[in-house]
Design a protein around this motif. Structure first.
Motif, PDB file in Angstrom:
ATOM      1  N   ALA A  10     -18.574 -18.984 -21.351  1.00 24.75           N
ATOM      2  CA  ALA A  10     -18.959 -18.149 -20.211  1.00 24.75           C
ATOM      3  C   ALA A  10     -20.246 -18.685 -19.609  1.00 24.75           C
ATOM      4  CB  ALA A  10     -19.171 -16.708 -20.678  1.00 24.75           C
ATOM      5  N   ASN A  11     -20.186 -19.092 -18.350  1.00 21.87           N
ATOM      6  CA  ASN A  11     -21.371 -19.557 -17.641  1.00 21.87           C
ATOM      7  C   ASN A  11     -21.799 -18.450 -16.676  1.00 21.87           C
ATOM      8  OD1 ASN A  11     -23.290 -20.819 -16.083  1.00 21.87           O
ATOM      9  ND2 ASN A  11     -21.893 -22.287 -15.126  1.00 21.87           N
ATOM     10  N   TRP A  12     -22.829 -17.735 -17.051  1.00 20.61           N
ATOM     11  CA  TRP A  12     -23.252 -16.581 -16.239  1.00 20.61           C
ATOM     12  C   TRP A  12     -24.122 -16.958 -15.046  1.00 20.61           C
ATOM     13  CZ3 TRP A  12     -24.445 -11.182 -18.660  1.00 20.61           C
ATOM     14  CH2 TRP A  12     -23.253 -10.638 -19.147  1.00 20.61           C
ATOM     15  N   LYS A  13     -24.468 -18.228 -14.943  1.00 17.58           N
ATOM     16  CA  LYS A  13     -25.295 -18.688 -13.819  1.00 17.58           C
ATOM     17  C   LYS A  13     -26.530 -17.781 -13.658  1.00 17.58           C
ATOM     18  CE  LYS A  13     -21.187 -20.675 -11.898  1.00 17.58           C
ATOM     19  NZ  LYS A  13     -20.575 -21.359 -10.787  1.00 17.58           N
ATOM     20  N   MET A  14     -26.955 -17.503 -12.406  1.00 16.89           N
ATOM     21  CA  MET A  14     -28.161 -16.675 -12.224  1.00 16.89           C
ATOM     22  C   MET A  14     -27.758 -15.214 -12.008  1.00 16.89           C
ATOM     23  SD  MET A  14     -31.451 -17.522  -9.795  1.00 16.89           S
ATOM     24  CE  MET A  14     -30.947 -16.611  -8.363  1.00 16.89           C
ATOM     25  N   GLY A  98     -25.779 -31.108 -16.516  1.00 18.62           N
ATOM     26  CA  GLY A  98     -25.082 -31.860 -15.462  1.00 18.62           C
ATOM     27  C   GLY A  98     -24.197 -30.998 -14.577  1.00 18.62           C
ATOM     28  N   HIS A  99     -24.428 -29.702 -14.576  1.00 19.03           N
ATOM     29  CA  HIS A  99     -23.604 -28.848 -13.714  1.00 19.03           C
ATOM     30  C   HIS A  99     -23.780 -29.280 -12.256  1.00 19.03           C
ATOM     31  CE1 HIS A  99     -21.890 -25.417 -11.700  1.00 19.03           C
ATOM     32  NE2 HIS A  99     -21.326 -25.072 -12.845  1.00 19.03           N
ATOM     33  N   SER A 100     -22.701 -29.228 -11.489  1.00 18.97           N
ATOM     34  CA  SER A 100     -22.774 -29.724 -10.101  1.00 18.97           C
ATOM     35  C   SER A 100     -23.766 -28.930  -9.255  1.00 18.97           C
ATOM     36  CB  SER A 100     -21.394 -29.712  -9.456  1.00 18.97           C
ATOM     37  OG  SER A 100     -20.870 -28.415  -9.449  1.00 18.97           O
ATOM     38  N   TYR A 167     -14.762 -30.882 -17.354  1.00 18.42           N
ATOM     39  CA  TYR A 167     -14.335 -31.401 -16.061  1.00 18.42           C
ATOM     40  C   TYR A 167     -14.293 -30.252 -15.063  1.00 18.42           C
ATOM     41  CZ  TYR A 167     -11.406 -33.057 -12.281  1.00 18.42           C
ATOM     42  OH  TYR A 167     -10.923 -33.345 -11.028  1.00 18.42           O
ATOM     43  N   GLU A 168     -15.229 -30.306 -14.108  1.00 13.59           N
ATOM     44  CA  GLU A 168     -15.301 -29.258 -13.096  1.00 13.59           C
ATOM     45  C   GLU A 168     -15.285 -29.892 -11.705  1.00 13.59           C
ATOM     46  OE1 GLU A 168     -17.156 -25.406 -14.773  1.00 13.59           O
ATOM     47  OE2 GLU A 168     -18.750 -26.606 -13.930  1.00 13.59           O
ATOM     48  N   PRO A 169     -14.101 -29.975 -11.093  1.00  7.14           N
ATOM     49  CA  PRO A 169     -14.087 -30.505  -9.725  1.00  7.14           C
ATOM     50  C   PRO A 169     -14.958 -29.600  -8.856  1.00  7.14           C
ATOM     51  CG  PRO A 169     -11.847 -29.971 -10.513  1.00  7.14           C
ATOM     52  CD  PRO A 169     -12.798 -29.467 -11.535  1.00  7.14           C
ATOM     53  N   ALA A 172     -13.435 -26.944  -6.762  1.00  7.89           N
ATOM     54  CA  ALA A 172     -12.720 -25.839  -7.425  1.00  7.89           C
ATOM     55  C   ALA A 172     -13.676 -24.727  -7.862  1.00  7.89           C
ATOM     56  CB  ALA A 172     -11.951 -26.368  -8.637  1.00  7.89           C
ATOM     57  N   ILE A 173     -14.971 -25.033  -7.916  1.00  9.73           N
ATOM     58  CA  ILE A 173     -15.939 -24.047  -8.417  1.00  9.73           C
ATOM     59  C   ILE A 173     -16.119 -22.913  -7.402  1.00  9.73           C
ATOM     60  CG2 ILE A 173     -18.356 -23.679  -9.093  1.00  9.73           C
ATOM     61  CD1 ILE A 173     -18.331 -26.537 -10.206  1.00  9.73           C
ATOM     62  N   GLY A 174     -15.831 -21.723  -7.846  1.00 12.60           N
ATOM     63  CA  GLY A 174     -16.038 -20.534  -7.012  1.00 12.60           C
ATOM     64  C   GLY A 174     -15.153 -20.449  -5.775  1.00 12.60           C
ATOM     65  N   SER A 175     -14.164 -21.329  -5.654  1.00 16.32           N
ATOM     66  CA  SER A 175     -13.359 -21.380  -4.427  1.00 16.32           C
ATOM     67  C   SER A 175     -12.003 -20.693  -4.567  1.00 16.32           C
ATOM     68  CB  SER A 175     -13.112 -22.848  -4.048  1.00 16.32           C
ATOM     69  OG  SER A 175     -12.334 -23.448  -5.077  1.00 16.32           O
ATOM     70  N   GLY A 205     -13.153 -26.483 -15.918  1.00 20.10           N
ATOM     71  CA  GLY A 205     -13.878 -25.385 -15.270  1.00 20.10           C
ATOM     72  C   GLY A 205     -13.688 -25.433 -13.769  1.00 20.10           C
ATOM     73  N   GLY A 206     -13.652 -24.274 -13.168  1.00 26.59           N
ATOM     74  CA  GLY A 206     -13.490 -24.165 -11.713  1.00 26.59           C
ATOM     75  C   GLY A 206     -12.467 -23.097 -11.395  1.00 26.59           C
ATOM     76  N   SER A 207     -12.963 -21.873 -11.049  1.00 30.17           N
ATOM     77  CA  SER A 207     -12.090 -20.763 -10.633  1.00 30.17           C
ATOM     78  C   SER A 207     -11.082 -20.306 -11.686  1.00 30.17           C
ATOM     79  CB  SER A 207     -11.357 -21.115  -9.338  1.00 30.17           C
ATOM     80  OG  SER A 207     -12.275 -21.230  -8.280  1.00 30.17           O
ATOM     81  N   VAL A 208     -11.388 -20.510 -12.959  1.00 28.18           N
ATOM     82  CA  VAL A 208     -10.469 -20.011 -13.998  1.00 28.18           C
ATOM     83  C   VAL A 208     -10.490 -18.479 -13.944  1.00 28.18           C
ATOM     84  CG1 VAL A 208      -9.968 -19.914 -16.471  1.00 28.18           C
ATOM     85  CG2 VAL A 208     -10.953 -22.007 -15.463  1.00 28.18           C
ATOM     86  N   PHE A 225     -12.079 -23.856 -21.728  1.00 24.80           N
ATOM     87  CA  PHE A 225     -12.428 -23.564 -20.337  1.00 24.80           C
ATOM     88  C   PHE A 225     -13.897 -23.179 -20.192  1.00 24.80           C
ATOM     89  CE2 PHE A 225      -7.961 -22.589 -21.108  1.00 24.80           C
ATOM     90  CZ  PHE A 225      -7.369 -23.408 -20.159  1.00 24.80           C
ATOM     91  N   LEU A 226     -14.490 -23.634 -19.098  1.00 24.69           N
ATOM     92  CA  LEU A 226     -15.844 -23.211 -18.728  1.00 24.69           C
ATOM     93  C   LEU A 226     -15.659 -22.236 -17.561  1.00 24.69           C
ATOM     94  CD1 LEU A 226     -18.912 -23.437 -18.984  1.00 24.69           C
ATOM     95  CD2 LEU A 226     -18.834 -25.533 -17.647  1.00 24.69           C
ATOM     96  N   ILE A 227     -16.060 -20.995 -17.779  1.00 22.43           N
ATOM     97  CA  ILE A 227     -15.682 -19.929 -16.853  1.00 22.43           C
ATOM     98  C   ILE A 227     -16.925 -19.300 -16.230  1.00 22.43           C
ATOM     99  CG2 ILE A 227     -14.354 -17.779 -16.654  1.00 22.43           C
ATOM    100  CD1 ILE A 227     -13.123 -18.747 -19.475  1.00 22.43           C
ATOM    101  N   GLY A 228     -16.997 -19.333 -14.914  1.00 23.52           N
ATOM    102  CA  GLY A 228     -18.143 -18.761 -14.218  1.00 23.52           C
ATOM    103  C   GLY A 228     -17.893 -17.309 -13.858  1.00 23.52           C
ATOM    104  N   GLY A 229     -17.550 -17.074 -12.590  1.00 21.87           N
ATOM    105  CA  GLY A 229     -17.388 -15.727 -12.052  1.00 21.87           C
ATOM    106  C   GLY A 229     -16.635 -14.767 -12.975  1.00 21.87           C
ATOM    107  N   ALA A 230     -15.460 -15.162 -13.441  1.00 23.00           N
ATOM    108  CA  ALA A 230     -14.620 -14.235 -14.223  1.00 23.00           C
ATOM    109  C   ALA A 230     -15.250 -13.875 -15.572  1.00 23.00           C
ATOM    110  CB  ALA A 230     -13.237 -14.846 -14.436  1.00 23.00           C
TER     111      ALA A 230
END
Ligand code: PGA
Length: 246
Positions: A10-14, A98-100, A167-169, A172-175, A205-208, A225-230
């Motif tokens: 889980a990548n909670w970002k900010m 190395g997050h984009s 691998y996070e295109p 695909a991130i947040g899109s 990772g990317g919109s999972v 999986f590396l999961i942001g928003g969800a």
């Protein structure tokens, strides 16, 4: 459907504050149930919450990581930064590097290489993010970009067993978009082909989300999986794990 040991990071970002802690109760309960099957959960909250998460997860198997670190492994005059030793000291065992979202602000492959080295020295496991932009994809440069990111990012690093590739295109991130099944399978295969001896774990990772996980779980060379928003929604995060195994 899979029976594999899979990582769900889980990548909670900010996002998140102390009141987010109570949303973890559901996840802790789930992590102790049989339903988790072969899943390993890891949370990477903002630095301000690492210590509280660490206390909260004291009696369960959920891992904790940071989302970035400074490249220097000694303390120093670097206003606003923390290094890998500091993350380790407050209970982290992992760190995303190395997050984009950081590459776009100027983190170079060389800098990422230094960060990875310092994190490994501090005995942190590294979640090393790589991925191409939409423009690079359109120009069919995905492989050459990934190859460069891996080559420079892991330069002079001998022991790679504590490194996960994510691998996070970028497109695909947040899109809400994910790569086509066959494309993703081939890209993960390509990434693994860059490693001669021991194959690394490769995450996507990317919109999972709980919907598209039924497609993603069929790609059998992915190790997690590396999961942001969800991941900020406990129910969605749990659903992703459950559906991976159902
Ligand atoms: P997303 O983010 O799941 O919200 O697309 C993934 C990431 O940036 O790691």
């Amino acid at each position: 459907m899979t029976n594999k040991y899979m990582y769900f990071i889980a990548n909670w970002k900010m996002y998140g504050n102390l009141s987010s802690l109570k949303t973890l109760d559901k996840v802790i309960k789930f992590s102790k149930s049989k339903e988790i099957k072969g899943g390993r959960l890891i949370y990477c909250p903002p630095n301000t919450l690492i210590s509280s998460f660490s206390k909260k997860f004291k009696n369960c198997q959920i891992g904790i990581g940071g989302q970035n670190c400074h490249e220097s492994d000694v303390y120093g005059a670097h206003t606003g930064f923390v290094n890998s030793q500091m993350l380790k000291n407050i209970g982290a065992h992992f760190v995303i590097i190395g997050h984009s979202e950081n590459r776009v602000k100027g983190e170079s492959d060389k800098l990422i290489n230094l960060k990875i080295k310092s994190a490994l020295d501090a005995k942190l496991k590294v979640i090393f993010c790589i991925g191409e932009t939409l423009n690079e994809k359109k120009k069919k440069k995905t492989h050459s970009i990934l190859s460069r990111q891996i080559k420079i990012g892991l330069k002079n690093i001998k022991y790679k067993s504590n490194i996960f590739l994510a691998y996070e295109p970028v497109w695909a991130i947040g899109s809400g978009l994910i790569p086509k099944h066959q494309d993703l399978f081939k890209t993960v295969k390509y990434i693994k082909s860059k490693f001669k001896d021991k194959l690394p774990k490769v995450l996507y990772g990317g919109s999972v989300n709980p919907k598209n996980i039924t497609i993603l779980r069929e790609i059998n060379n992915i190790d997690g999986f590396l999961i942001g928003g969800a991941s900020q929604n406990a129910k969605k995060f749990i659903d992703i794990v459950k559906k991976t195994y159902s």
